[in-house]
Design a protein around this motif. Structure first.
Motif, short mmCIF file in Angstrom:
data_model
loop_
_atom_site.label_atom_id
_atom_site.label_comp_id
_atom_site.label_asym_id
_atom_site.label_seq_id
_atom_site.Cartn_x
_atom_site.Cartn_y
_atom_site.Cartn_z
N LEU A 56 -0.67 3.07 -0.24
CA LEU A 56 -2.07 3.24 -0.60
C LEU A 56 -2.98 2.42 0.32
O LEU A 56 -4.04 2.89 0.75
N LEU A 57 -2.57 1.20 0.64
CA LEU A 57 -3.35 0.37 1.56
C LEU A 57 -3.36 0.98 2.96
O LEU A 57 -4.39 0.94 3.65
N GLY A 84 -3.44 -6.10 8.19
CA GLY A 84 -2.59 -7.24 7.85
C GLY A 84 -2.03 -7.15 6.45
O GLY A 84 -0.84 -7.42 6.22
N MET A 85 -2.87 -6.76 5.49
CA MET A 85 -2.40 -6.62 4.12
C MET A 85 -1.37 -5.49 3.99
O MET A 85 -0.39 -5.61 3.26
N THR A 86 -1.61 -4.41 4.72
CA THR A 86 -0.66 -3.29 4.70
C THR A 86 0.70 -3.73 5.21
O THR A 86 1.74 -3.45 4.59
N LEU A 87 0.72 -4.42 6.35
CA LEU A 87 1.99 -4.90 6.92
C LEU A 87 2.67 -5.89 5.98
O LEU A 87 3.90 -5.83 5.78
N TYR A 88 1.87 -6.78 5.38
CA TYR A 88 2.47 -7.76 4.47
C TYR A 88 3.13 -7.08 3.28
O TYR A 88 4.26 -7.42 2.90
N TYR A 89 2.43 -6.10 2.67
CA TYR A 89 2.99 -5.48 1.47
C TYR A 89 4.14 -4.54 1.80
O TYR A 89 5.03 -4.34 0.97
N PHE A 90 4.16 -3.96 3.00
CA PHE A 90 5.36 -3.24 3.42
C PHE A 90 6.55 -4.20 3.52
O PHE A 90 7.66 -3.88 3.08
N TRP A 91 6.31 -5.37 4.11
CA TRP A 91 7.39 -6.34 4.24
C TRP A 91 7.81 -6.86 2.86
O TRP A 91 9.01 -6.95 2.57
N ALA A 92 6.83 -7.19 2.01
CA ALA A 92 7.15 -7.72 0.69
C ALA A 92 7.86 -6.71 -0.19
O ALA A 92 8.70 -7.06 -1.02
N THR A 93 7.55 -5.41 0.01
CA THR A 93 8.14 -4.37 -0.84
C THR A 93 9.47 -3.87 -0.33
O THR A 93 10.42 -3.65 -1.10
N TYR A 94 9.57 -3.70 1.00
CA TYR A 94 10.75 -3.04 1.55
C TYR A 94 11.56 -3.93 2.49
O TYR A 94 12.71 -3.61 2.79
#
Length: 256
Positions: free
Chosen positions: A107-108, A244-254
């Motif tokens: 979504l981000l 930056g938030m998109t990359l962080y949440y991809f890393w945090a999620t997957y």
């Protein structure tokens, strides 16, 4: 609430209110900040939606003179906004935190891409629709598109305005009227989704009040600085934060 969380929400609200007044994209500051305070994803999104609710109503009220002549033309759009906003809100609640957590990076990503593409899209639509004056008829495809955008708005909402503006302009509305329609339908979507979240008890009121305080002050400062700061720099900042938030949440999620 720890002082660090209170300060984070005040700063995030200030940044969100200021950026919305200057260039848009305030959700990229407020929503991650709510997550960072430890709120569950659905509660963070619901709280963020309610925080945006007053601004959406104010935008619709400001555009009322442009919308009054449209009369009955608005009824199917209002129905689509009501049904879609309610459906999106119920989908968010039904899916729960784990489903929404998995979808956050996607979504981000979609919202960041829409924000980044919005100047190009606006120029394209302005070139195509500058002379549009007649009210175009509703069709199944257009109402279906508006319903899907409304569902997205009720579910998450970041970038929803860009999608609505594009849909109205492609239908044949001049950009000024497309923007007024966007403000009205956004207000409907945020209203029904916010009421759904409030009734379901998924709004964290202490975080909401702090965020609103920061956003109100940020909106005032942003409005005062609107004529002084280059919009291009602000857009770059929002895109950088969104990326930056998109990359962080991809890393945090997957990535863990």
């Amino acid at each position: 609430m720890p002082f660090s969380d209170l300060l984070l929400l005040l700063l995030a609200g200030f940044a969100a209110g200021g950026m919305n007044a200057l260039a848009g994209g305030g959700t990229f500051f407020s929503f991650p900040a709510l997550l960072a305070t430890g709120l569950p994803p659905v509660t963070a999104n619901a709280t963020n939606a309610v925080a945006l609710w007053p601004a959406s109503i104010a935008g619709a009220w400001a555009a009322r003179s442009s919308l009054r002549p449209l009369g009955p033309y608005l009824l199917p759009l209002l129905a689509a906004g009501l049904a879609g906003g309610l459906g999106g809100g119920l989908l968010l609640l039904a899916g729960g935190d784990e489903v929404f957590r998995v979808l956050i990076p996607w979504l981000l990503l979609a919202a960041t891409a829409l924000f980044a593409a919005s100047p190009w899209l606006s120029r394209l639509l302005a070139a195509r629709r500058r002379e549009a004056t007649a009210v175009p008829p509703h069709g199944p495809l257009s109402l279906g598109a508006h319903s899907l955008v409304s569902v997205y708005g009720g579910y998450f909402g970041a970038g929803m305005g860009i999608l609505q503006l594009a849909a109205f302009a492609i239908e044949g509305h001049a950009l000024a009227r497309a923007n007024a329609l966007k403000n009205l339908i956004s207000a409907v979507i945020y209203s029904v989704a916010s009421l759904t979240f409030i009734i379901a008890g998924r709004v964290s009121w202490s975080e909401l009040l702090i965020l609103l305080a920061g956003a109100t002050f940020g909106g005032y400062v942003g409005g005062a600085l609107g004529q002084r700061l280059p919009a291009r720099w602000l857009r770059v900042l929002v895109i950088a934060v969104g990326s930056g938030m998109t990359l962080y949440y991809f890393w945090a999620t997957y990535g863990r």
